[in-house]
Design an enzyme around this catalytic site. Structure first.
Site, short mmCIF file in Angstrom:
data_model
loop_
_atom_site.label_atom_id
_atom_site.label_comp_id
_atom_site.label_asym_id
_atom_site.label_seq_id
_atom_site.Cartn_x
_atom_site.Cartn_y
_atom_site.Cartn_z
N ALA A 68 0.97 -1.35 0.19
CA ALA A 68 0.02 0.00 0.21
C ALA A 68 1.01 1.28 0.09
O ALA A 68 2.10 1.29 0.28
CB ALA A 68 -0.80 -0.03 1.17
N GLY A 107 0.28 -5.08 0.87
CA GLY A 107 -0.81 -5.11 -0.12
C GLY A 107 -0.61 -5.63 -1.52
O GLY A 107 -1.33 -6.13 -2.19
N GLU A 110 -0.78 -9.26 -1.34
CA GLU A 110 -2.31 -9.54 -1.18
C GLU A 110 -3.03 -9.33 -2.51
O GLU A 110 -3.84 -10.14 -2.75
CB GLU A 110 -2.90 -8.61 -0.07
CG GLU A 110 -2.33 -8.72 1.10
CD GLU A 110 -2.87 -7.55 2.24
OE1 GLU A 110 -2.51 -6.41 2.32
OE2 GLU A 110 -3.69 -8.04 3.19
N GLU A 130 3.70 -5.79 7.17
CA GLU A 130 3.12 -4.64 7.94
C GLU A 130 3.33 -4.73 9.16
O GLU A 130 3.06 -3.65 9.87
CB GLU A 130 1.65 -5.13 7.79
CG GLU A 130 1.03 -4.82 6.34
CD GLU A 130 1.11 -5.73 5.31
OE1 GLU A 130 1.89 -6.74 5.54
OE2 GLU A 130 0.42 -5.97 4.22
N1 3HC Z 1 4.62 3.44 0.33
C1 3HC Z 1 5.05 4.69 0.25
N2 3HC Z 1 6.26 4.87 -0.21
C2 3HC Z 1 7.38 4.00 -0.18
C3 3HC Z 1 6.61 2.62 0.16
C4 3HC Z 1 5.38 2.38 0.63
N3 3HC Z 1 4.95 1.17 0.60
N4 3HC Z 1 7.77 1.82 0.10
C5 3HC Z 1 8.93 2.43 -0.46
N5 3HC Z 1 8.58 3.72 -0.47
C6 3HC Z 1 9.63 4.95 -0.81
C7 3HC Z 1 10.44 5.11 0.10
O1 3HC Z 1 10.00 5.88 1.18
C8 3HC Z 1 11.67 5.67 -0.59
O2 3HC Z 1 11.21 6.98 -0.67
P1 3HC Z 1 12.46 8.17 -1.20
O3 3HC Z 1 13.12 7.96 -2.16
O4 3HC Z 1 11.63 9.41 -1.28
O5 3HC Z 1 13.03 8.28 0.35
C9 3HC Z 1 11.47 4.91 -2.09
O6 3HC Z 1 10.23 4.49 -2.08
C10 3HC Z 1 12.39 3.78 -2.34
O7 3HC Z 1 12.28 2.87 -0.95
P2 3HC Z 1 13.61 2.28 -0.42
O8 3HC Z 1 14.83 3.56 -0.46
O9 3HC Z 1 13.27 1.57 0.93
O10 3HC Z 1 14.11 1.31 -1.66
P3 3HC Z 1 14.65 -0.09 -1.63
O11 3HC Z 1 14.89 -0.52 -2.89
O12 3HC Z 1 15.82 -0.13 -0.66
O13 3HC Z 1 13.78 -0.97 -0.83
C11 3HC Z 1 11.36 -1.99 -0.41
C12 3HC Z 1 12.52 -1.10 -1.72
C13 3HC Z 1 12.06 -3.16 -0.15
C14 3HC Z 1 10.27 -2.03 -1.10
C15 3HC Z 1 11.43 -1.00 0.57
O14 3HC Z 1 10.96 0.50 0.12
C16 3HC Z 1 10.27 -1.38 1.53
O15 3HC Z 1 10.51 -2.13 2.52
N6 3HC Z 1 9.06 -0.80 1.61
C17 3HC Z 1 7.88 -0.98 2.45
C18 3HC Z 1 7.23 -2.12 2.07
C19 3HC Z 1 6.08 -2.35 2.98
O16 3HC Z 1 6.18 -2.45 4.12
N7 3HC Z 1 4.83 -2.61 2.36
C20 3HC Z 1 3.71 -2.94 3.20
C21 3HC Z 1 3.06 -1.58 3.23
S1 3HC Z 1 1.65 -1.55 4.62
C22 3HC Z 1 0.38 -2.43 3.52
O17 3HC Z 1 0.72 -2.89 2.22
C23 3HC Z 1 -0.95 -2.38 3.92
C24 3HC Z 1 -1.68 -3.36 3.35
O18 3HC Z 1 -1.92 -4.60 3.98
C25 3HC Z 1 -3.20 -2.81 3.31
#
Ligand code: 3HC
Ligand code: NAI
Length: 694
Positions: A68, A107, A110, A130
């Protein structure tokens, strides 16, 4: 090929009877409102198009959907929900195959679980992270995953949040087929076409029950899991909520389970723990950015590293580079010290291999990156030199004078000093622009924090190199200015000061430790002292016998290593409150004329933590940290501050800066200047602002 755009970030490519729905939302294809709207519209359209028989869901760029869009959390929902998108996919009436590269997270996974099948390249990873944001998968992840991989594997995935490599995901049944690297879409298309040709019934995970039946036959599963992980989950709300959702998947019909999950998700989403953990996620990334850089500053190339000193820190620091294949020369004064240092490193690696975390080959490969030397001139080829000799200014200056003569032009010269003035160290060289502090935390191969100390003359590209390198070796780099103890230890000093005062005023060490442990710290200040050794920086010759520590050390109670310190330790190193320590404290209080009083847990907490928030504010107003969030990242990664409380500055705001200020003023009136509020704190309260406005 016919291309139709369904939103700014989603397009549909149709060729004959095949449709590829493609997401293009850099950098990580997060499920923003625009992506959700595009996906829903695209799947509705292909569903209604009788010419299309098979569908592949694929992503442009470096990754499949990584989750998400976290930036949208806490704001009003726009456009279709993720549930709407998933329903459109699951019920589209023709086979949908997800083509996974990079990471399918949260997400994103999912959505992939709403597809009928999943094909992935071996380098791909799947995960439901998450929990690391204080949340649970809120779009059916907790309901679909256990139906596919079983409750036990699902429990591990949702409470650990780890990324599962595609090969393992394939073995678990989460991925249906592995494709060759580079051949993902062709493989996904072939998979979809085959499903059509064979008339395979569409597999909706929601309809599967076999794995759930297995879990129902083992009702003790959940409590065993809770028990086995109690320590890891201590203080966190999200793991338990995740477990309850998997239980609901096992015990409730799908739609009721989905409702259960949605309610649990909303509860976490609106709570302070998730707010803290999401803040930490972004703060960690923010810390890597240097404000007001002139132009595009490129990092220097670091191909070889030299480390001076193979003691506690030097060895651990060297491991970080060997782990990623960067050759390191470790320089010592005497062969004995060098061999001891190298021996400790080998032993550490062998222990890791014994736990199965790396292979025996890895041990040799990493040791192969290390070369020992007794000659400081061996720094000549290094692009980065890190000094980790004794904490003594004269010695450090001597080393840096020599380094200046021996290191090649453009080499970065770093000191691992904990407290000393990096400007003064830099001043003995003719290249102060190349000098900075790289303050690793003990054990240096484990702790994630790297304080990058920017001296007055440190060049921008040197700072950029340090931040870049921190990331390469798996650390979180945070830039600090030169001041006594930099960010972390300077704030620690404020807490230590109060902890020491509290035990003379009426509390006992175990009271203080309990309060801070219950707050969520891994241990309290006195337990920490015992663990580190009370004699660090103490000697019999110079002991004045004036503090509890002096008296303990004089009795050879030097901490865990001598079987006693503030606590008494049994042979398993389990500590218990010590009558000896208690007597020392009572005597010292009496000697100082202090009338001991009963001190509440609340006061202990306020006295230990508010001065930290205040010190953090001073660090900020003096420009020794770029941002309040950097200070929080230091405390979370270097000192075990509970991530669900977001760091001292975030926590201070949660408590209310006005409340912190008021208590500091009260303490100042009754207890003196240690509590003098920082001007910044006063101003922010006056203006009704938070630290981000500093
Ligand atoms: N939403 C918004 N922005 C995000 C994001 C997300 N889910 N994931 C990454 N970004 C942004 C980062 O903030 C960063 O922004 P910036 O360049 O402005 O600082 C940019 O994307 C690149 O991210 P990274 O520097 O972390 O890039 P990497 O290549 O090192 O890592 C990744 C990529 C493994 C995808 C890592 O970013 C990550 O772990 N992201 C979060 C993943 C996550 O937690 N997903 C679950 C979200 S909650 C959800 O999905 C709820 C659902 O169940 C309803
Ligand atoms: P240590 O005493 O374990 O190791 C220092 C090593 O440096 C010794 O092996 C010594 O033989 C060697 N050495 C001294 N002078 C030398 C020289 N001129 N050339 C080559 N080798 C030399 O000390 P430790 O704990 O590793 O600390 C090193 C530095 O790291 C200090 O500045 C300390 O403040 C800092 N630090 C220590 C932390 C800790 O927890 N121990 C944490 C963070 C920083």
């Amino acid at each position: 090929m016919l291309v139709t755009k369904f939103s700014d970030t989603v397009r549909l490519e149709t060729e004959g009877d095949l449709a590829v729905v493609r997401v293009d939302n850099p950098p990580v294809n997060a499920l923003s409102a625009d992506v959700r709207a595009g996906l829903k519209a695209a799947f509705d359209a292909v569903g209604a198009n009788a010419d299309i028989t098979a569908i592949v869901l694929a992503c442009d760029g470096r990754t499949f959907i990584a989750g998400a869009d976290i930036r949208e959390f806490g704001k009003p929902m726009q456009g279709p929900s993720l549930h709407d998108v998933e329903e459109a996919i699951e019920n589209v009436g023709k086979p949908v195959v997800a083509a996974i590269h990079g990471t399918a997270l949260g997400g994103g996974l999912e959505v992939a679980l709403a597809c009928h099948w999943r094909v992935a390249v071996p380098s791909a990873k799947c995960g439901l992270p998450e929990v690391k944001l204080g949340l649970l998968p809120g779009a059916g992840g907790t309901q679909r995953l256990p139906r596919l991989v079983g409750a036990e594997a699902a429990l591990k995935m949702v409470t650990g949040g780890d990324h599962v490599p595609a090969k393992k995901a394939h073995a678990m049944g989460l991925v249906d087929e592995l494709a060759d690297e580079g051949g993902l879409e062709a493989a996904a298309i072939a998979f979809a076409r085959k499903a059509v040709a064979e008339g395979k019934p569409l597999r909706r995970i929601r309809d599967m029950d076999e794995k759930l039946a297995e879990a129902r036959a083992n009702p003790g599963l959940f409590d065993e899991f809770r028990k086995a992980n109690a320590r890891k989950f201590r203080g966190f709300e999200a793991p338990e909520a995740n477990i309850k959702c998997i239980e609901a998947a096992v015990n409730l019909p799908f739609d009721e389970g989905m409702k259960f999950e949605r309610d649990a998700f909303m509860k976490l989403m609106t709570g302070s723990q998730s707010a803290a953990q999401r803040y930490v996620f972004f703060s960690e990334r923010e810390a890597a950015k240097i404000p007001n850089l002139d132009g595009d500053v490129k990092p220097r190339a670091i191909g070889k590293v030299a480390i001076i000193g193979a003691g506690t820190m030097g060895g651990g620091i060297a491991m970080n580079f060997a782990n990623v294949g960067i050759p390191v020369t470790i320089i010592e004064m005497k062969d004995e010290a060098l061999q001891r240092g190298l021996g400790v490193i080998r032993k550490n690696y062998e222990n890791t291999a014994a736990k199965g975390r790396i292979s025996a080959d890895d041990v040799e490969k990493r040791m192969g990156c290390l070369t020992g030397s007794l000659d400081l001139a061996s720094v000549a080829e290094a692009d980065l030199v890190i000094e980790a000799v004794f904490e003594n200014m004269d010695i450090k200056k001597e080393v840096f004078t020599k380094l200046d003569a021996l290191a090649k032009p453009g080499a970065i010269l770093a000191t691992n000093t904990s407290y000393l003035d990096v400007d003064e160290i830099a001043s003995v060289t003719k290249r102060p622009g190349d000098v900075l502090g790289l303050h690793f935390f003990s054990p240096a191969n484990v702790m994630r924090l790297l304080e990058i100390v920017r001296a007055e003359k440190t060049a921008s590209d040197v700072l950029v190199t340090a931040l870049d390198l921190a990331r390469k070796i798996g650390k979180v780099g945070v830039v600090a200015g030169v001041c006594h103890g930099f960010i972390g230890n300077r704030m620690l000093a404020a807490r230590q000061r109060e902890a020491q005062k509290l035990i003379l005023e009426g509390a006992m060490p175990w009271d203080v430790d309990r309060v801070l442990y219950d707050f969520g710290m891994p241990m309290g200040p006195f337990q920490m002292g015992d663990l580190a050794g009370l004699d660090i920086g103490w000697s019999k010759e110079t002991s004045k016998g004036e503090t509890v520590r002096d008296l303990l050390c004089e009795m050879d109670r030097r901490g865990q290593k001598t079987g006693a310190g503030f606590y008494d330790y049994d042979e398993k190193r389990v500590g218990s409150p010590s009558p000896v320590t208690e007597k020392i404290i009572l005597d010292l209080s009496a000697k100082a004329g202090i009338k001991r009083r009963s001190i509440s847990d609340e006061e202990i907490l306020e006295r230990c933590l508010y001065p930290m928030v205040n010190e953090g504010a001073k660090i900020l107003e003096e420009g020794k940290a770029y941002r309040a969030s950097d200070i929080d990242i230091v405390w979370i990664n270097g000192y075990g501050w509970p991530v669900y409380r977001g760091g001292p500055m975030f926590w201070g705001e949660l408590v209310g800066l006005d409340k912190v200020l008021k208590r500091m003023q009260e303490f100042e009136t009754t207890m003196g200047a240690d509590f003098k509020p920082s001007a910044l704190l006063e101003r922010l309260v006056r203006e009704g602002k938070g630290f981000s406005a500093a």
